[in-house]
Design a protein around this motif. Structure first.
Motif, short mmCIF file in Angstrom:
data_model
loop_
_atom_site.label_atom_id
_atom_site.label_comp_id
_atom_site.label_asym_id
_atom_site.label_seq_id
_atom_site.Cartn_x
_atom_site.Cartn_y
_atom_site.Cartn_z
N PHE A 68 1.01 -1.77 -0.23
CA PHE A 68 -0.03 0.34 -0.07
C PHE A 68 0.51 0.85 -0.17
CE2 PHE A 68 -4.76 -0.53 1.14
CZ PHE A 68 -4.81 -1.72 0.27
N GLN A 69 1.67 0.90 0.95
CA GLN A 69 2.63 2.13 0.95
C GLN A 69 3.66 2.43 -0.29
OE1 GLN A 69 5.61 1.80 3.92
NE2 GLN A 69 3.87 2.11 5.33
N VAL A 70 4.23 0.93 -1.51
CA VAL A 70 4.60 2.06 -2.33
C VAL A 70 3.67 2.25 -3.56
CG1 VAL A 70 5.99 0.78 -4.13
CG2 VAL A 70 6.46 0.27 -1.56
N ILE A 71 2.48 2.16 -3.35
CA ILE A 71 1.32 2.40 -4.49
C ILE A 71 1.08 4.01 -4.29
CG2 ILE A 71 -0.77 1.96 -5.43
CD1 ILE A 71 -0.17 -1.21 -5.00
N MET A 72 0.76 3.89 -2.65
CA MET A 72 1.24 5.22 -2.40
C MET A 72 1.58 5.88 -3.11
SD MET A 72 -2.00 6.63 -1.19
CE MET A 72 -2.15 8.38 -0.65
N PHE A 73 2.71 5.64 -2.72
CA PHE A 73 3.77 6.80 -3.06
C PHE A 73 4.20 7.21 -4.96
CE2 PHE A 73 8.51 7.40 -4.75
CZ PHE A 73 8.60 8.83 -4.02
N ASN A 74 4.25 6.04 -5.30
CA ASN A 74 3.74 6.48 -6.81
C ASN A 74 2.63 6.97 -7.25
OD1 ASN A 74 5.80 4.56 -8.60
ND2 ASN A 74 5.09 3.13 -6.24
N LEU A 75 1.47 6.62 -7.30
CA LEU A 75 0.43 7.50 -6.79
C LEU A 75 0.34 8.79 -6.78
CD1 LEU A 75 -2.64 5.36 -6.20
CD2 LEU A 75 -2.56 5.85 -8.29
N LYS A 76 1.17 9.41 -5.29
CA LYS A 76 1.50 10.60 -5.54
C LYS A 76 2.39 11.47 -6.35
CE LYS A 76 0.66 10.42 -0.48
NZ LYS A 76 1.30 10.43 1.11
N VAL A 77 3.45 10.31 -6.92
CA VAL A 77 4.30 11.06 -7.96
C VAL A 77 3.84 11.37 -9.17
CG1 VAL A 77 6.15 9.99 -9.28
CG2 VAL A 77 5.92 10.10 -6.24
N PHE A 78 2.89 10.84 -9.59
CA PHE A 78 1.99 9.74 -11.17
C PHE A 78 1.42 11.53 -10.55
CE2 PHE A 78 2.15 5.50 -11.25
CZ PHE A 78 2.98 5.10 -11.38
N PHE A 79 0.09 11.89 -10.06
CA PHE A 79 0.09 13.47 -9.60
C PHE A 79 0.90 14.13 -10.66
CE2 PHE A 79 -1.73 16.51 -7.24
CZ PHE A 79 -3.32 17.00 -7.68
N PHE A 80 1.57 14.54 -9.22
CA PHE A 80 2.13 15.61 -9.55
C PHE A 80 3.35 15.91 -10.74
CE2 PHE A 80 1.93 15.77 -4.37
CZ PHE A 80 2.00 16.57 -4.40
N CYS A 81 3.67 14.65 -11.30
CA CYS A 81 4.00 14.79 -12.83
C CYS A 81 2.61 15.37 -13.23
CB CYS A 81 4.33 13.21 -13.89
SG CYS A 81 5.58 13.11 -12.58
N TRP A 82 1.96 15.10 -13.58
CA TRP A 82 0.53 15.50 -14.21
C TRP A 82 0.85 16.35 -14.11
CZ3 TRP A 82 -3.85 17.33 -12.07
CH2 TRP A 82 -4.90 17.91 -13.43
N LEU A 83 -0.25 17.07 -12.83
CA LEU A 83 0.13 18.52 -12.38
C LEU A 83 1.14 19.48 -13.38
CD1 LEU A 83 -1.34 20.35 -10.53
CD2 LEU A 83 0.57 20.00 -9.44
N GLN A 84 2.08 19.18 -13.24
CA GLN A 84 3.63 19.51 -14.15
C GLN A 84 3.35 19.54 -14.96
OE1 GLN A 84 7.58 19.35 -12.25
NE2 GLN A 84 7.07 18.00 -10.73
N ILE A 85 3.11 18.33 -16.13
CA ILE A 85 2.97 18.66 -17.67
C ILE A 85 1.42 19.82 -17.76
CG2 ILE A 85 2.37 17.48 -19.42
CD1 ILE A 85 3.49 15.30 -18.56
N LEU A 86 0.88 19.99 -17.08
CA LEU A 86 -0.67 20.55 -16.98
C LEU A 86 -0.18 21.97 -16.70
CD1 LEU A 86 -3.81 20.06 -16.91
CD2 LEU A 86 -3.38 20.54 -14.31
N ILE A 87 0.58 22.04 -16.15
CA ILE A 87 1.06 23.33 -16.04
C ILE A 87 2.08 24.21 -17.29
CG2 ILE A 87 2.70 25.43 -14.52
CD1 ILE A 87 2.26 23.36 -12.19
N ARG A 88 2.95 22.99 -17.68
CA ARG A 88 3.78 23.29 -18.50
C ARG A 88 2.73 23.60 -20.29
NH1 ARG A 88 5.22 23.35 -22.92
NH2 ARG A 88 7.09 22.41 -23.83
#
Lengths: 165, 354
Positions: free
Chosen positions: B298-318
């Motif tokens: 669960f922890q590893v999946i949660m970490f990955n989900l959060k990381v994906f979210f912030f990648c998505w956010l940065q691409i959105l801003i870009r």
């Protein structure tokens, strides 16, 4: 492992310092100096002073040398000093270097003997360093910061364009 | 020693593979935003699967292109510069914690390559060193415009590094440690008995400053003046083939490492709300006990989900904002972000002493 790393880092450090002094191209000298700073940072890390190691790399290799390289690359000095001026500079710098070496020997002669106490594990940790800086060495610390601010303000005043009257 | 090596290999493979597919994600997300289809032609025996083979095709294209070194440049330094940039960013992944501990046969494995005493400073130091890839490539290409591009790029990077470092001081004050594992540990506590004590709730201003400064460090729109592919000459104009590819790839790696840092410092890292070592304990009562392996998963999946979210956010801003002008960029960094981060430090100190 630690001994091997120590030898590797210190040899690289000495080699890059020699390269800095001997290379003709100023930009190469600056790059050698960066390598030396990074090696010094690694040596601090080996001596269980990770905070000083990180700060050494951030401040010296990461910030100050970038500005050095900036100036060198912008101005692009190819020639260097003229031979007459080089002669003038050679003798005083030899003298100053000799004095520095004697000073270093005096200081280091005490520390080369293995100390009985050994180093405390946490002597380079951010907490210990911060406490020492703000209690025992408070005045030197504050005076240094005032000096740096004075230098900063002075640089800005010198660089700023004079207003036309 | 071998354990650390295996962990490092796992982390770096995760890092590089995700960065590779970040290029795909960026293409697809920008396509969706601009009402296009996006890259979907690369196929493998006719299978397209949403263009998932596109990054591999790009990699093959980069590798087979001519590796050109301009005349009068220094060959060694010219080859070294892209690798400097790449190496220092790639190594940063070794400090990021992916999960807490994994117990295998009574032995404890920390899901983090090295847990340095000064993890945050180590990351900052490596990011500072990666500037040399930019400044060196501009100088060594022996081209006046790339030199200007390199100077412009490195000036931006060192300016925003100040704001980046200052914005993290607030976090260090709130969670009194420089170790990533301890910072994540502090964030697993609860505020008012129900809210996870994440950095975002204690340092909202710090998060905003960090995000903006970090996006400037990743050299992408709206801060893409070092590169400015379409209009201005950037620092890697004289590079071709794989070495140019390394610079482009480093940008995506920076996006990913920024997402990792945001997750670890401001959003609780691998920590799942109300999940403890033995399972969920919800604040409204009720427990859901889980075996150890599932908790770590669960922890590893949660970490990955959060990381994906912030990648998505940065691409959105870009893909949303236009580029800054250079003087606006410098003003924004020095006259807005740095005073704001100093104010953040002062305000945090006052609030903490109350």
């Amino acid at each position: 492992m630690a001994v091997f790393l120590f030898i590797l880092l210190s040899l690289t450090c000495i080699g890059s310092i020699l390269g800095m002094i001997l290379s003709k191209n100023q930009a190469h000298s600056a790059l050698y100096l960066i390598l030396a700073f990074v090696c010094t940072g690694g040596l601090f890390g080996l001596m269980s002073a990770p905070f000083i190691a990180a700060v050494q790399i951030i401040i010296y290799a990461g910030a100050i040398m970038v500005l050095f390289i900036f100036v060198i690359m912008m101005i692009d000095i190819r020639k260097g000093l003229s031979p007459e001026r080089k002669k003038w500079i050679l003798y005083p710098s030899l003298g100053i270097g000799l004095v520095l070496i004697i000073e270093l020997i005096f200081i280091l002669s005490n520390t080369l003997v293995p100390s009985k106490a050994g180093t405390i594990e946490s002597f380079g940790s951010p907490k210990t360093l911060g406490k020492v800086l703000f209690t025992k060495y408070l005045y030197p610390f504050e005076i240094t910061s005032v000096l740096i601010i004075a230098a900063l303000v002075g640089a800005i005043v010198l660089v700023k364009k004079k207003e036309e009257k | 020693m071998i354990e650390a090596l295996i962990k490092f290999l796992c982390a770096i493979v995760w890092f590089l593979l995700l960065s590779l597919y970040l290029t795909w994600a960026e293409r697809k997300e920008s396509a969706v935003m601009q009402d296009r289809v996006g890259a979907n032609r690369a196929n493998f025996f006719g299978f397209r699967i949403l263009g998932l083979f596109q990054p591999l095709a790009d990699a093959i294209k980069m590798m087979t292109k001519e590796d050109f070194t301009p005349a009068f440049s220094k060959r060694f330094l010219h080859n070294l510069a892209p690798f400097l940039s790449f190496f220092f960013v790639a190594v940063t992944i070794s400090t990021i914690p992916f999960g807490s501990h994994l117990m295998i046969g009574g032995k404890e494995f920390r899901l983090q390559v090295i847990d340095l005493n000064v993890g945050i400073l180590f990351v900052l130091a490596l990011l500072a060193l990666s500037i040399y890839g930019v400044i060196l490539s501009g100088w060594v290409s022996n081209n006046r415009w790339t030199l200007l591009g390199g100077l412009r790029g490195s000036a931006q990077l060192i300016s925003y590094e100040v704001a980046l470092g200052l914005s993290l001081i607030g976090i260090i004050m709130v969670f009194p440690s420089l170790k990533f594992s301890e910072i994540v540990g502090f964030q697993s506590e609860l505020l008012f008995g129900w809210l996870p004590k994440w950095g975002v709730f204690l340092q909202p201003l710090g998060l905003i400053i960090f995000l903006m400064a970090a996006m400037a460090e990743s050299e992408r729109v709206p801060f893409d003046l070092p590169e400015g592919e379409s209009e201005i000459v950037g620092f890697f104009t004289e590079y071709g083939g794989l070495k140019y590819g390394l610079y482009m790839f480093t940008d995506f790696m920076k996006v990913l490492i920024i997402a990792c840092l945001l997750t670890t410092l401001f959003f609780g890292g691998y920590h799942v709300p109300w999940l403890y070592a033995d399972g969920f304990h919800f604040p409204w009562g009720g427990d859901w006990l889980l075996p150890h392996g599932i908790v770590v998963l669960f922890q590893v999946i949660m970490f990955n989900l959060k990381v994906f979210f912030f990648c998505w956010l940065q691409i959105l801003i870009r893909w949303t904002y236009p580029r800054f002008r250079y003087d606006q960029l410098m003003d924004f960094g020095w006259k807005f972000l740095i005073p704001l981060s100093l104010f953040n430090i002062a305000a945090t100190a006052v609030l903490m002493s109350l």
